[in-house]
Motif scaffolding. Sequence first.
Motif, PDB file in Angstrom:
ATOM      1  N   GLN A   1       0.854  -1.183   0.000  1.00  0.00           N
ATOM      2  CA  GLN A   1       0.000   0.000   0.000  1.00  0.00           C
ATOM      3  C   GLN A   1       0.892   1.235   0.000  1.00  0.00           C
ATOM      4  O   GLN A   1       1.251   1.782   1.021  1.00  0.00           O
TER       5      GLN A   1
ATOM      6  N   SER B   1       0.235   4.176  -0.790  1.00  0.00           N
ATOM      7  CA  SER B   1      -0.412   5.453  -0.476  1.00  0.00           C
ATOM      8  C   SER B   1      -0.273   5.820   0.992  1.00  0.00           C
ATOM      9  O   SER B   1      -0.335   7.002   1.344  1.00  0.00           O
ATOM     10  N   PHE B   2      -0.109   4.816   1.867  1.00  0.00           N
ATOM     11  CA  PHE B   2      -0.043   5.098   3.297  1.00  0.00           C
ATOM     12  C   PHE B   2       1.407   5.229   3.758  1.00  0.00           C
ATOM     13  O   PHE B   2       2.291   4.487   3.328  1.00  0.00           O
TER      14      PHE B   2
ATOM     15  N   ASN C   1      -1.481  11.850   2.061  1.00  0.00           N
ATOM     16  CA  ASN C   1      -1.982  10.623   1.444  1.00  0.00           C
ATOM     17  C   ASN C   1      -2.673   9.712   2.458  1.00  0.00           C
ATOM     18  O   ASN C   1      -3.610   8.994   2.115  1.00  0.00           O
ATOM     19  N   ASP C   2      -2.202   9.732   3.712  1.00  0.00           N
ATOM     20  CA  ASP C   2      -2.881   8.952   4.751  1.00  0.00           C
ATOM     21  C   ASP C   2      -4.347   9.352   4.859  1.00  0.00           C
ATOM     22  O   ASP C   2      -5.228   8.508   5.064  1.00  0.00           O
TER      23      ASP C   2
ATOM     24  N   SER D   1      -6.176  11.256   2.454  1.00  0.00           N
ATOM     25  CA  SER D   1      -6.923  11.278   1.191  1.00  0.00           C
ATOM     26  C   SER D   1      -7.181   9.884   0.619  1.00  0.00           C
ATOM     27  O   SER D   1      -8.086   9.708  -0.195  1.00  0.00           O
ATOM     28  N   THR D   2      -6.406   8.881   1.041  1.00  0.00           N
ATOM     29  CA  THR D   2      -6.625   7.521   0.544  1.00  0.00           C
ATOM     30  C   THR D   2      -7.801   6.889   1.290  1.00  0.00           C
ATOM     31  O   THR D   2      -7.813   6.850   2.514  1.00  0.00           O
ATOM     32  N   HIS D   3      -8.790   6.383   0.532  1.00  0.00           N
ATOM     33  CA  HIS D   3     -10.021   5.888   1.152  1.00  0.00           C
ATOM     34  C   HIS D   3     -10.254   4.394   0.947  1.00  0.00           C
ATOM     35  O   HIS D   3     -11.312   3.880   1.301  1.00  0.00           O
ATOM     36  N   THR D   4      -9.286   3.707   0.364  1.00  0.00           N
ATOM     37  CA  THR D   4      -9.443   2.268   0.138  1.00  0.00           C
ATOM     38  C   THR D   4      -8.205   1.527   0.627  1.00  0.00           C
ATOM     39  O   THR D   4      -7.106   2.090   0.680  1.00  0.00           O
TER      40      THR D   4
ATOM     41  N   ASN E   1      -6.832  -1.913  -0.605  1.00  0.00           N
ATOM     42  CA  ASN E   1      -7.079  -2.965  -1.591  1.00  0.00           C
ATOM     43  C   ASN E   1      -6.748  -4.359  -1.081  1.00  0.00           C
ATOM     44  O   ASN E   1      -7.325  -5.353  -1.536  1.00  0.00           O
TER      45      ASN E   1
ATOM     46  N   LYS F   1      -6.445   4.521  10.474  1.00  0.00           N
ATOM     47  CA  LYS F   1      -7.229   5.039   9.360  1.00  0.00           C
ATOM     48  C   LYS F   1      -8.666   4.534   9.479  1.00  0.00           C
ATOM     49  O   LYS F   1      -8.896   3.324   9.590  1.00  0.00           O
TER      50      LYS F   1
ATOM     51  N   GLY G   1     -12.756   8.435   6.412  1.00  0.00           N
ATOM     52  CA  GLY G   1     -11.477   8.886   5.882  1.00  0.00           C
ATOM     53  C   GLY G   1     -10.574   9.526   6.908  1.00  0.00           C
ATOM     54  O   GLY G   1      -9.394   9.805   6.609  1.00  0.00           O
TER      55      GLY G   1
END
Length: 651
Positions: free
Chosen positions: A18, A20-21, A31-32, A34-37, A39, A73, A146
């Motif tokens: 991941q 984004s985190f 990014n921590d 704004s990222t909402h998924t 995967n 998160k 979020g």
Amino acid sequence: MKHIYLITLLITALSFSQTSFNSDSFTVSRNDISTHTFNTDSTANALIIYEQGNSFFDKGNYALKTEIRRKIKILNRNGFEWATAKIYLFNDGKRKEKVSQIFATTYNIENGEVIKSELKSDDIFEEIYNEKYTIVKFTLPNIQEGSVLTYSYVLESPFVYKYYPWEFQDEIPKIYSEYNTSIPGNYEYNIKLVGDQKLDKEESTVVKNCLSGPRNSAADCANTTYIMTNIPAFIAEDFMTTKKNYLSRIEYELKVFKGFDGTVNNITKTWKDADKELKTDANIGRQIGKSTSQKAEVANMLTDPKNTLSVAKDIYKYVQDTYVWNGEYKIFNDVSVKNLIKSKSGKVSEINILLHNLLEEHDISVKPILLSTRDNGLPTQLFPVISEFNYMIVQASIDGKTYLLDATDPYLNFGELPFRCLNQYGRLLDFKLGSEWIPIGTNIFSGIQYQVDLKIENDSVTGKVKAKHMGYDALNKRKAFFRNKSTYKDHIADLQSDYKISHHEVQDTERNAKGFSETYRIEKSTDNTGNDMVYINPFIFRIFENNPFKLQQRTYPIDFGYKKSYLYSIQIDLGDTYELIEKPEEILAKLPNNSGQLIINTSLNEQKLMLFFRLNFNESLYSPDYYNILKAYVDKVLDVQSNSLVVLKKI
């Protein structure tokens, strides 16, 4: 015959890449937020991006301090519960743990800007949990889908015998978990890593003179870093013992303390030492072997005094019927067989110690067994931790056979244990030869055998059902029936809503009989389509209503507690009115290593259709490697139950 062979599927490790985190630090990145998924686990409602713990001894008062930092998160509204933190503080009535320096912040993005909401001190609460624990808890402010949460605090504990444990795994996934420990050389701990998740890093260094003592004495410290990454969520499911058996974590038990003055205190004993302490313990050793004052009373009700097994069964039934378990598991607190005899109600240990002593008074070889129940966790086998045991049963040796006995449940058959006791192993106490670990379980299959005879005539289906329940299925049936017979009959009727139930009879009249057998008649109208075709599902009874295995991946064992066997046979008399057009397919499905099988056979002989169904789970405990195959196995059973049809046509 159509053969279906089920093969074990390899479970591949999940990838937690991941990017984004920011899982490298406690710092919150844009990014921590704004990222909402996530995967890797699309079912996760929240996740821990980063957490760190640091445990060390205070140089001033030698208290154990632990600094904790955590970044979480919130992925959706179902994850809001993770915005509340709970800190459990232990006390022994004289000393207590403390928490200080609580800081918490919620991060959101509003109108393109990062907004921080700080926790106020007025929003931190303390409440009594029980006589041993208080809870300090707080809920972070301004929680949204979020949001990113950070909090930190410092724990201080005077109880150095229990170094702070660290849970790497939780009910939500974690990307990064780090635990740093600093242990002075005069404290020697047994260290235990629990769970199936592997450490990514374990690294130790020695720091000289980290802790000072009187008269210029000092101790060196072993500083160790443990890191685990990409940790899947632990999700509880059917057929498991308590989750603390499987959560990946590290635990400590003080073994030896060496004072700066040279004194050595062995805290953790050997089993030889533990046996000596148990032998003289007022709640265990001094109660075992005591005269019961009941020997003469029991002798008068023995049905065959010369038959040892008969004597044992009579004594067991006497204790079952005379004394009532009060629901308490306590085995090391205020145990008194004398009070039990007087009040006729008592704890697990009191009832089973009385059983032990009565059997011993009648020259039957018996020994007590300490165990931990399924919901209490597996006891440590590396070294004695007596506090991990919460239950006691009795082993009786009669004519070369051993029987495990528990007289707390009046519905148990001689040699059966309550399901709560089926927790793999226990400690057999022998104050002469020394204690030892023994397996706790049963090799006897539990299950149901159905025999159904149906006849089709005059647009109706009539028949007779014989049902025989074995083992724990029988135990549950006996409890349901003898506690409320009318409610039980209504329940049988509800299960067979398509059929009218009549002439219900139970063959077993004793509530602690070995099995449970019943018969009844059934009747219903045929499912006639209007074109002289009749459809009958031969599976009047269902083994499963749904598949209990729903996870994508299960990392802990499938623990049924006992072996399962289901046998279903049905004969359908077509008479002279119908001919067979279609019957269910024949199946042979096997689990690897002969650990289970599913069989369906059908045959037609002189207008009588025979269907034979067998489902076996030949193991009580399956490793996680079997999970996907067991899931497919049960899916097949559900399909067979729902979609097997007998199609008939009027001649």
